[in-house]
Design an enzyme around this catalytic site. Structure first.
Site, PDB file in Angstrom:
ATOM      1  N   ASP A  47      13.144   7.498   8.442  1.00  0.00           N
ATOM      2  CA  ASP A  47      13.079   6.984   7.072  1.00  0.00           C
ATOM      3  C   ASP A  47      13.844   7.887   6.095  1.00  0.00           C
ATOM      4  O   ASP A  47      14.552   8.821   6.492  1.00  0.00           O
ATOM      5  CB  ASP A  47      11.613   6.826   6.666  1.00  0.00           C
ATOM      6  CG  ASP A  47      11.342   5.577   5.848  1.00  0.00           C
ATOM      7  OD1 ASP A  47      12.224   5.168   5.079  1.00  0.00           O
ATOM      8  OD2 ASP A  47      10.226   5.015   5.967  1.00  0.00           O
ATOM      9  N   ASP A 105      13.148  -2.732   1.364  1.00  0.00           N
ATOM     10  CA  ASP A 105      12.144  -3.307   2.256  1.00  0.00           C
ATOM     11  C   ASP A 105      11.941  -4.806   1.996  1.00  0.00           C
ATOM     12  O   ASP A 105      11.875  -5.255   0.849  1.00  0.00           O
ATOM     13  CB  ASP A 105      10.804  -2.606   2.067  1.00  0.00           C
ATOM     14  CG  ASP A 105      10.833  -1.160   2.525  1.00  0.00           C
ATOM     15  OD1 ASP A 105      11.816  -0.764   3.178  1.00  0.00           O
ATOM     16  OD2 ASP A 105       9.872  -0.433   2.218  1.00  0.00           O
TER      17      ASP A 105
END
Length: 243
Positions: A95, A155
């Protein structure tokens, strides 16, 4: 996955997302699994998944902390990569949270993510490397040489075409990827860069939302179909577990 026949259709990865570790590293600097959640350790989980004929994925971040503020791998890449390899990890989602400001141009972001790429390769264990930097600094232009996939947008959330202020951009040329991006928002962004994917290195449009309840059946079918057309990594996203 096995009982429903998904493994035999090619869905092979079980991916453990954030919140799996203790809040602190060990005395020797290693990541440590939370013993309440994983009393037998991560390797035991990986072994069980492998015994089912499946592959096991884990999560970290190219930052000081993960997105949930657990220890992450920035400046610990070699030690953490070896830990993942020793545990039998087959896939790493990496991430972009708490990255210490090491972004803002392609070279900075490349260097940060390439450090983990080199560390994974040094272990000599084949580990699928999934960059999750949300499309920051245009990874589709440079990630093919060191990652197997790269997120190209903020996202996703369970909506087909509902605008959301938290996902402010509508094109791939975006300085603030945001989150809560709809299916059509992401398709609109990837349309211009589909050709950047190639065997072994793919645009990642984020996970499938199919079955979560926010779209109609026809919208879910379109969602799944468009992810296929855009050459994203559907077989690598079948089961992701958040803790």
């Amino acid at each position: 996955m096995v009982d429903f026949g998904l493994r035999d259709l090619g869905y092979r990865y079980v991916i453990l997302d954030d919140c799996w570790s203790n809040m602190e590293r060990s005395d020797n600097g290693s990541l440590v699994a939370n013993s309440t959640k994983f009393p037998n350790g991560i390797k035991a989980v990986a072994d069980q998944i492998h015994d089912m004929g499946l592959l096991f994925g884990m999560y970290s971040s190219a930052g000081m902390y993960t997105c949930a503020q657990y220890p992450a791998s920035l400046d610990h890449e070699e030690q953490d990569a070896q830990t993942f390899a020793d545990w039998g990890v087959d896939y790493l989602k990496y991430d972009n949270c708490y990255n210490q400001g090491r972004e803002g141009n392609s070279q900075l972001t490349f260097d940060r993510y390439n450090t983990m790429s080199e560390a994974l390769n040094k272990t000599r264990r084949p580990i699928f490397y999934s960059m999750c930097n949300w499309g920051r600094d245009y990874p589709w232009n440079w990630a093919q040489t060191m990652a197997n996939s790269w997120r190209m947008s903020g996202d996703i959330y369970d909506s087909f075409n509902r605008p959301d202020d938290r996902c402010p951009c509508t094109t791939y040329d975006c300085t603030l990827p945001g989150f809560h991006c709809s299916v059509m928002n992401i398709i609109g962004k990837v349309a211009s860069i589909v050709d950047k994917g190639q065997p072994g290195a793919w645009n990642d449009l984020d996970m499938l939302e199919v079955g979560n309840g926010g779209m109609s059946d026809d919208e879910y079918k379109a969602h799944f179909s468009m992810w296929c057309v855009a050459k994203t990594l559907i077989p690598n996203q079948v089961l992701i577990i958040w803790l």
